[in-house]
Design an enzyme around this catalytic site. Structure first.
Site, PDB file in Angstrom:
ATOM      1  NE  ARG A  66     -12.638   1.553   2.602  1.00  0.00           N
ATOM      2  CZ  ARG A  66     -12.218   0.314   2.791  1.00  0.00           C
ATOM      3  NH1 ARG A  66     -10.943   0.025   2.737  1.00  0.00           N
ATOM      4  NH2 ARG A  66     -13.060  -0.637   3.023  1.00  0.00           N
ATOM      5  CG  HIS A  72      -4.008  -2.734  -5.487  1.00  0.00           C
ATOM      6  ND1 HIS A  72      -4.613  -3.784  -4.848  1.00  0.00           N
ATOM      7  CD2 HIS A  72      -3.623  -3.218  -6.700  1.00  0.00           C
ATOM      8  CE1 HIS A  72      -4.593  -4.854  -5.643  1.00  0.00           C
ATOM      9  NE2 HIS A  72      -3.985  -4.539  -6.758  1.00  0.00           N
ATOM     10  CB  CYS A 106      -4.558  16.439 -10.916  1.00  0.00           C
ATOM     11  SG  CYS A 106      -5.475  17.530 -12.018  1.00  0.00           S
ATOM     12  CB  THR A 162      -3.230 -11.336  -0.098  1.00  0.00           C
ATOM     13  OG1 THR A 162      -3.953 -11.123  -1.314  1.00  0.00           O
ATOM     14  CG2 THR A 162      -2.049 -12.265  -0.333  1.00  0.00           C
ATOM     15  CB  SER A 163      -8.569 -13.416  -0.396  1.00  0.00           C
ATOM     16  OG  SER A 163      -8.666 -12.381  -1.346  1.00  0.00           O
ATOM     17  CD  GLU A 174     -10.860 -17.211   6.179  1.00  0.00           C
ATOM     18  OE1 GLU A 174     -10.863 -17.071   4.941  1.00  0.00           O
ATOM     19  OE2 GLU A 174     -11.740 -16.773   6.930  1.00  0.00           O
TER      20      GLU A 174
HETATM   21  N1  APR Z   1      -3.642 -12.587   9.680  1.00  0.00           N
HETATM   22  C1  APR Z   1      -3.478 -13.238   8.499  1.00  0.00           C
HETATM   23  N2  APR Z   1      -4.428 -13.247   7.532  1.00  0.00           N
HETATM   24  C2  APR Z   1      -5.569 -12.605   7.771  1.00  0.00           C
HETATM   25  C3  APR Z   1      -5.811 -11.915   8.992  1.00  0.00           C
HETATM   26  C4  APR Z   1      -4.792 -11.929   9.978  1.00  0.00           C
HETATM   27  N3  APR Z   1      -4.934 -11.323  11.151  1.00  0.00           N
HETATM   28  N4  APR Z   1      -7.056 -11.365   8.926  1.00  0.00           N
HETATM   29  C5  APR Z   1      -7.562 -11.696   7.728  1.00  0.00           C
HETATM   30  N5  APR Z   1      -6.681 -12.438   7.009  1.00  0.00           N
HETATM   31  C6  APR Z   1      -6.805 -12.946   5.638  1.00  0.00           C
HETATM   32  C7  APR Z   1      -8.177 -13.424   5.250  1.00  0.00           C
HETATM   33  O1  APR Z   1      -8.314 -14.808   5.560  1.00  0.00           O
HETATM   34  C8  APR Z   1      -8.183 -13.185   3.739  1.00  0.00           C
HETATM   35  O2  APR Z   1      -7.685 -14.303   3.017  1.00  0.00           O
HETATM   36  O3  APR Z   1      -6.538 -11.848   4.791  1.00  0.00           O
HETATM   37  C9  APR Z   1      -7.200 -12.030   3.544  1.00  0.00           C
HETATM   38  C10 APR Z   1      -7.825 -10.725   3.128  1.00  0.00           C
HETATM   39  O4  APR Z   1      -8.387 -10.894   1.875  1.00  0.00           O
HETATM   40  P1  APR Z   1      -9.106  -9.712   1.080  1.00  0.00           P
HETATM   41  O5  APR Z   1     -10.055  -9.004   1.983  1.00  0.00           O
HETATM   42  O6  APR Z   1      -9.630 -10.299  -0.184  1.00  0.00           O
HETATM   43  O7  APR Z   1      -7.904  -8.681   0.794  1.00  0.00           O
HETATM   44  P2  APR Z   1      -6.808  -8.651  -0.345  1.00  0.00           P
HETATM   45  O8  APR Z   1      -6.380 -10.023  -0.734  1.00  0.00           O
HETATM   46  O9  APR Z   1      -5.776  -7.705   0.099  1.00  0.00           O
HETATM   47  O10 APR Z   1      -7.616  -8.000  -1.535  1.00  0.00           O
HETATM   48  C11 APR Z   1      -6.952  -7.714  -2.720  1.00  0.00           C
HETATM   49  O11 APR Z   1      -8.841  -6.579  -3.635  1.00  0.00           O
HETATM   50  O12 APR Z   1     -10.617  -5.141  -3.241  1.00  0.00           O
HETATM   51  C12 APR Z   1      -9.370  -5.277  -3.789  1.00  0.00           C
HETATM   52  O13 APR Z   1      -7.823  -3.607  -4.259  1.00  0.00           O
HETATM   53  C13 APR Z   1      -8.395  -4.313  -3.197  1.00  0.00           C
HETATM   54  O14 APR Z   1      -6.095  -4.624  -2.586  1.00  0.00           O
HETATM   55  C14 APR Z   1      -7.376  -5.205  -2.526  1.00  0.00           C
HETATM   56  C15 APR Z   1      -7.466  -6.463  -3.359  1.00  0.00           C
END
Ligand code: APR
Length: 234
Positions: A56, A107, A115, A175-176, A202
């Site tokens: 990453r 995060h 360390c 964010t989901s 979504e």
């Molecule tokens: N514009 C707006 N939203 C978007 C886009 C975009 N171009 N692309 C994807 N998304 C949305 C998706 O629909 C989803 O709801 O972004 C969200 C990403 O969700 P996750 O992958 O679950 O990411 P996140 O919410 O940041 O996860 C939270 O989980 O794994 C842990 O620590 C990690 O910080 C992370 C935390």
């Protein structure tokens, strides 16, 4: 309006080419991300966990750039006549590279190591291995990614809570809403009378948590939203 808090998640970096956690199968070489990003995984197989973050980090340093959503938030911070705080769940440095200065990485950060022996947090732009040495105490094998794993406590929560309580506007971007405590921030902000807006591709759940939801790509929606906030503020 004086205080704006923006919570960002993996979706804001998706248009820069960084995969989200819960999209596209959510697997990495057959491992669920939840099986790699934990203290138990690091204790069991530190080499595997290092490899995951090394890939990453290499990807982030090899041509990933901030997108219009990051740049719009930097403009908001620069031009808004009040306080703008970005709280990000992302470990990339795209907010900073986009120009934001007031950023909390709840995060952690991919470009830092910590360390486990002396606690030193250092800049880290190279691969980490089980043979890596702490630049401060010189212990070997003790630097770990400075990221918050599942089961660990996010960083700077008291500061974030104070900002949410004082917020007049809370915006969540990409964010989901599945990972707490970040998923609960909207309720705290709303309980203290902030206006709440969500930007996401979504639907993010049973709904109702946000007063407004805007569906679409962050890189398209956020520049307009920032423009209208600044126009109202002028
Ligand atoms: N514009 C707006 N939203 C978007 C886009 C975009 N171009 N692309 C994807 N998304 C949305 C998706 O629909 C989803 O709801 O972004 C969200 C990403 O969700 P996750 O992958 O679950 O990411 P996140 O919410 O940041 O996860 C939270 O989980 O794994 C842990 O620590 C990690 O910080 C992370 C935390």
């Amino acid at each position: 309006m004086r205080n704006i808090v923006v919570l960002t998640g993996a979706g804001i970096s998706a248009e820069s080419g960084i995969e989200t956690f819960r999209g596209a199968g959510g697997l990495w070489e057959g491992h669920a991300v939840e099986d790699v990003a934990t203290p138990e995984a690091f204790a069991r197989d530190p080499g595997l966990v290092h490899q995951f973050y090394n890939l990453r980090r290499q990807q982030l340093l090899a041509g990933i750039e901030p997108n219009p959503a990051h740049v719009a938030l930097a403009r908001l911070e620069r031009e808004f006549d009040g306080e703008v705080l970005v709280v990000t769940q992302n470990i990339d440095d795209l907010h900073e590279r986009g120009g934001s200065e007031n950023v909390i990485h709840m995060h952690g950060e991919l470009l830092k190591s910590r360390c486990v022996s002396c606690g030193e947090v250092s800049e880290c732009r190279h691969d980490l291995t089980v043979a890596s040495e702490c630049p401060r105490c010189h212990a070997v094998g003790t630097p770990r990614p400075h990221v918050v794993w599942f089961g660990e406590i996010p960083l700077r929560l008291p500061e974030i809570e104070r900002a949410l309580i004082a917020a007049d506007l809370f915006i969540a971007v990409g964010t989901s809403g599945r990972v707490y405590p970040a998923a609960g921030f909207v309720r705290l902000a709303r309980a203290h009378e902030a206006r709440t807006i969500e930007i996401n591709l979504e639907e993010t759940g049973p709904g109702g948590a946000f007063q407004e939801s805007r569906r679409g790509r962050a890189g398209e929606i956020l520049p307009d939203l920032v423009g209208s906030i600044l126009a109202r503020d002028a």
